[in-house]
Design a protein around this motif. Sequence first.
Motif, PDB file in Angstrom:
ATOM      1  N   THR A   1       2.677   5.853   8.502  1.00 11.40           N
ATOM      2  CA  THR A   1       2.093   6.997   8.653  1.00 11.40           C
ATOM      3  C   THR A   1       1.813   7.860   7.433  1.00 11.40           C
ATOM      4  OG1 THR A   1       4.314   8.347   8.974  1.00 11.40           O
ATOM      5  CG2 THR A   1       3.463   7.164  10.877  1.00 11.40           C
ATOM      6  N   GLU A   2       2.371   7.574   6.370  1.00 10.66           N
ATOM      7  CA  GLU A   2       1.934   8.300   5.376  1.00 10.66           C
ATOM      8  C   GLU A   2       1.852   7.404   3.895  1.00 10.66           C
ATOM      9  OE1 GLU A   2       4.395  12.115   4.535  1.00 10.66           O
ATOM     10  OE2 GLU A   2       4.635  12.058   6.742  1.00 10.66           O
ATOM     11  N   VAL A   3       1.311   7.894   2.748  1.00 12.50           N
ATOM     12  CA  VAL A   3       1.538   7.275   1.532  1.00 12.50           C
ATOM     13  C   VAL A   3       2.117   7.880   0.690  1.00 12.50           C
ATOM     14  CG1 VAL A   3      -0.158   6.290  -0.230  1.00 12.50           C
ATOM     15  CG2 VAL A   3      -1.021   6.469   2.053  1.00 12.50           C
ATOM     16  N   SER A   4       3.242   6.931   0.062  1.00 12.21           N
ATOM     17  CA  SER A   4       4.204   7.443  -0.959  1.00 12.21           C
ATOM     18  C   SER A   4       4.635   6.507  -1.724  1.00 12.21           C
ATOM     19  CB  SER A   4       5.232   8.200  -0.239  1.00 12.21           C
ATOM     20  OG  SER A   4       6.306   8.891  -1.186  1.00 12.21           O
ATOM     21  N   TYR A   5       4.527   6.470  -2.974  1.00 11.91           N
ATOM     22  CA  TYR A   5       4.798   5.421  -3.945  1.00 11.91           C
ATOM     23  C   TYR A   5       6.270   4.981  -3.957  1.00 11.91           C
ATOM     24  CZ  TYR A   5       4.491   2.832  -8.283  1.00 11.91           C
ATOM     25  OH  TYR A   5       4.429   1.989  -9.515  1.00 11.91           O
ATOM     26  N   SER A   6       6.456   3.593  -3.769  1.00 10.54           N
ATOM     27  CA  SER A   6       7.931   3.124  -3.497  1.00 10.54           C
ATOM     28  C   SER A   6       8.019   1.506  -4.418  1.00 10.54           C
ATOM     29  CB  SER A   6       8.255   3.160  -2.172  1.00 10.54           C
ATOM     30  OG  SER A   6       9.443   2.463  -1.987  1.00 10.54           O
ATOM     31  N   GLY A   7       9.035   1.741  -5.347  1.00 15.15           N
ATOM     32  CA  GLY A   7       9.432   0.384  -5.816  1.00 15.15           C
ATOM     33  C   GLY A   7      10.253  -0.163  -4.825  1.00 15.15           C
ATOM     34  N   GLU A   8      10.941   0.577  -4.121  1.00  9.91           N
ATOM     35  CA  GLU A   8      12.166   0.066  -3.273  1.00  9.91           C
ATOM     36  C   GLU A   8      11.414  -0.740  -2.283  1.00  9.91           C
ATOM     37  OE1 GLU A   8      15.293   0.121  -2.948  1.00  9.91           O
ATOM     38  OE2 GLU A   8      15.823   1.956  -4.070  1.00  9.91           O
ATOM     39  N   GLY A   9      10.290  -0.677  -1.911  1.00 10.29           N
ATOM     40  CA  GLY A   9       9.685  -1.484  -0.749  1.00 10.29           C
ATOM     41  C   GLY A   9       9.545  -2.888  -1.451  1.00 10.29           C
ATOM     42  N   PHE A  10       8.857  -2.937  -2.706  1.00  6.10           N
ATOM     43  CA  PHE A  10       8.700  -3.979  -3.444  1.00  6.10           C
ATOM     44  C   PHE A  10       9.921  -5.027  -3.324  1.00  6.10           C
ATOM     45  CE2 PHE A  10       4.686  -2.260  -4.058  1.00  6.10           C
ATOM     46  CZ  PHE A  10       3.834  -3.171  -4.455  1.00  6.10           C
TER      47      PHE A  10
ATOM     48  N   THR B 131       0.817  -1.116  -0.070  1.00  7.61           N
ATOM     49  CA  THR B 131      -0.038  -0.124   0.009  1.00  7.61           C
ATOM     50  C   THR B 131       0.849   1.271  -0.013  1.00  7.61           C
ATOM     51  OG1 THR B 131      -0.123  -0.195   2.506  1.00  7.61           O
ATOM     52  CG2 THR B 131      -2.017  -0.924   0.967  1.00  7.61           C
ATOM     53  N   HIS B 132       2.071   1.286  -0.208  1.00  4.60           N
ATOM     54  CA  HIS B 132       3.030   2.324  -0.378  1.00  4.60           C
ATOM     55  C   HIS B 132       3.104   3.318   0.724  1.00  4.60           C
ATOM     56  CE1 HIS B 132       3.725   1.168  -4.641  1.00  4.60           C
ATOM     57  NE2 HIS B 132       2.527   0.893  -4.658  1.00  4.60           N
ATOM     58  N   ARG B 133       3.328   2.531   2.135  1.00  2.00           N
ATOM     59  CA  ARG B 133       3.465   3.218   3.339  1.00  2.00           C
ATOM     60  C   ARG B 133       4.577   2.991   4.006  1.00  2.00           C
ATOM     61  NH1 ARG B 133      -0.915   1.773   6.747  1.00  2.00           N
ATOM     62  NH2 ARG B 133      -0.951  -0.291   5.514  1.00  2.00           N
TER      63      ARG B 133
END
Length: 240
Positions: free
Chosen positions: A101-110, A80-82
Motif C-alpha cells: 500500500t505504500e513505498v518505504s525503503y527497506s533492507g529487511e525485505g531483501f 520495489t520497497h513496499r
Amino acid sequence: SKIVYHRGFGLKNVVTQEPVADDTVFEAASMTKPVFADLVMKLVDRSVIDLDTPLSTYLPYEDIAHDERYKLITARMVLTHRTGFPNWRTGKLEIKFTPGTEVSYSGEGFVYLGKVVEKLTGKKLEDLIQSEVFVPFGVEHASLISNDDIDRLTATGHAGRSPLTKWKPKEPNTAASLHVSAGNYAKFLIGVVQGKGLSESATKEMLRQQVKIPDRPGNSWGLGIAIEETPQGITYGHGG
C-alpha cells in the motif's frame, strides 16, 4: 556499454599510506541490492520464483509470524520497497503498513527474499551470486562475504582521519554486504543494461518504472533499481 575512464584516487589507509589502486575494493553497501535483484530476475525467467506469489507460500518467516499481514509480501514488493518493513529492525521485526500500500525503503525485505531464494534453489546465496551474476559478467574480486582476497584488496574506512575496523561479513546480506571495486561494479552495470543472461521481457520489467517514490518527483523504483527522469533523459542507478 563500455567503461570510458577508470582510476583510483586517495589512500586505502592513512596510516600505511597505501594508495587506492584500480583494483581497490570498497564496501558497496546498498548497491548490493541491484546485484541481488539481477539474480532474482534470472530465477523468475526460469520459473523458480514468481514475482507476485506471496513469499510465505515458499517459506514462512518466523521473525514476523506475529503479524499475519506479512503473508501478503511478494518478491515484487521487496524489490520495489513496499513490504511495510522498516529499513532495519531495532529489536523485534515489525510491519509499519499493510504490504503493497505504500513505498518505504527497506533492507529487511531483501533479507527475507534472500532466505526464500536459498530455500527454492537449495544453494548458498554467495555461490548463486558468483555463478549467476559475477562469473557471466566478468566481475572479479567481488563477494558478499569476507575472504582473503577481498580482505587484502579492501580499503580501510575512516572517521575523519582515523582508520576504522574493517567489516568482514561472515554471512551474506543481500541488501548490504557486497564488497567490490568500482571497475568491477561497472562490469555488472554493463551486464544489466545489456540484459546479459536475462530474457528481453525480464530486462524490460527490471528497468520499468514500477512505483513512484513519494516526495521525490521524477523518481521511481524499477525492480531493485532506482529510476530518475532528468533533463538529459532517464537514469538508472542506486545509492550506497
